[in-house]
Design an enzyme around this catalytic site. Structure first.
Site, mmCIF file in Angstrom:
data_model
loop_
_atom_site.group_PDB
_atom_site.id
_atom_site.type_symbol
_atom_site.label_atom_id
_atom_site.label_comp_id
_atom_site.label_asym_id
_atom_site.label_seq_id
_atom_site.Cartn_x
_atom_site.Cartn_y
_atom_site.Cartn_z
ATOM 1 N N ARG A 37 0.925 -1.724 -0.166
ATOM 2 C CA ARG A 37 0.147 -0.042 0.232
ATOM 3 C C ARG A 37 0.985 1.252 -0.389
ATOM 4 O O ARG A 37 0.238 2.289 -0.532
ATOM 5 C CB ARG A 37 -0.926 0.546 0.867
ATOM 6 N N ILE A 63 -6.911 7.486 -0.701
ATOM 7 C CA ILE A 63 -6.878 6.691 -0.804
ATOM 8 C C ILE A 63 -7.918 5.318 0.037
ATOM 9 O O ILE A 63 -7.075 6.489 1.596
ATOM 10 C CB ILE A 63 -4.849 5.990 -0.842
ATOM 11 N N SER A 64 -8.463 4.996 0.000
ATOM 12 C CA SER A 64 -9.349 4.599 0.986
ATOM 13 C C SER A 64 -9.101 3.494 2.312
ATOM 14 O O SER A 64 -7.864 3.320 2.097
ATOM 15 C CB SER A 64 -10.408 3.396 0.063
ATOM 16 N N GLN A 65 -9.496 3.908 3.434
ATOM 17 C CA GLN A 65 -9.564 3.540 4.487
ATOM 18 C C GLN A 65 -9.061 1.500 4.333
ATOM 19 O O GLN A 65 -10.201 1.205 3.590
ATOM 20 C CB GLN A 65 -10.177 4.141 5.425
#
Length: 213
Positions: A37, A63-65
């Site tokens: 990530r 950027i999503s959790q």
């Protein structure tokens, strides 16, 4: 682009955090554990890459959790070789999770800056989509329909009818619906006109942009 033992260790901690929060799909957890990530984020945020938080990326997007990514992915109930449409490629992190799950990914991104960056970046990491398109997510990809499932990674003020119509019978649409706060919603297509609907609580997403031209 480096992925070190330290990064892998931090990823395993992240996987354990997601398990503790209720994510149980082994394949989804494996995918999160495999994907670097930190490479999807701006260098200033590298120290935060494996915290369970969303972070800013280019074009005023995020950027999503990881929990949100895992939660949406789990709701799709994916099997390998499924044909999946992703609305909102963004950084490509959710796209990579779908690739790790062995599906055929079709993805649409509305922001040209992100589209250009991600379409070059994903293949460098070995993630290949069937199609990555610059376009309006509200319209879906009618030429490629029907899809086994559709995932929307931005907050939609309403459910776009074209997306529902592009699902196979038995297909699943996972979409966060609402304005300031969204309700994670699952639609399962029962037949040509009937959909089963389930709601899974509040989440926060950047808005799904519509092509106003």
């Amino acid at each position: 682009m480096k992925d070190t033992f330290k990064h892998k260790g931090l990823r395993q901690q992240l996987v354990n955090t997601l398990k503790a929060k209720g994510i149980s799909d082994v394949k989804v957890l494996e995918a999160i554990g495999n994907i670097p990530r930190h490479l999807f984020m701006d260098s200033g945020f590298l120290d935060h890459a494996y915290q369970d938080k969303a972070f800013p990326i280019a074009a005023d997007q995020t950027i999503s959790q990881p929990y949100t990514v895992a939660f949406q992915s789990e709701l799709l109930q994916i099997t390998p070789q499924d044909k999946v449409l992703e609305i909102g490629t963004g950084s490509g992190y959710q796209t990579a999770v779908l690739c790790e799950l062995g599906v055929r990914v079709y993805s649409i991104e509305r922001q040209q800056e992100l589209f250009k960056k991600t379409s070059k970046f994903l293949p460098k990491l070995g993630y290949r989509t069937k199609k990555l398109v610059f376009g309006d997510g509200y319209k879906g990809l009618p030429d490629e329909a029907p899809f086994d499932s559709i995932i929307v990674t931005a907050g939609a003020p309403f459910v776009p009818k074209p997306l529902l119509s592009q699902l196979k019978i038995g297909g699943r649409l996972v979409i966060p619906v609402g304005d300031a706060v969204q309700i994670m919603t699952l639609f399962i297509r029962k037949d040509t006109k009937e959909f089963e609907q389930h709601e899974f609580g509040e989440f926060r997403f950047v808005p799904l942009l519509e092509d106003r031209n």
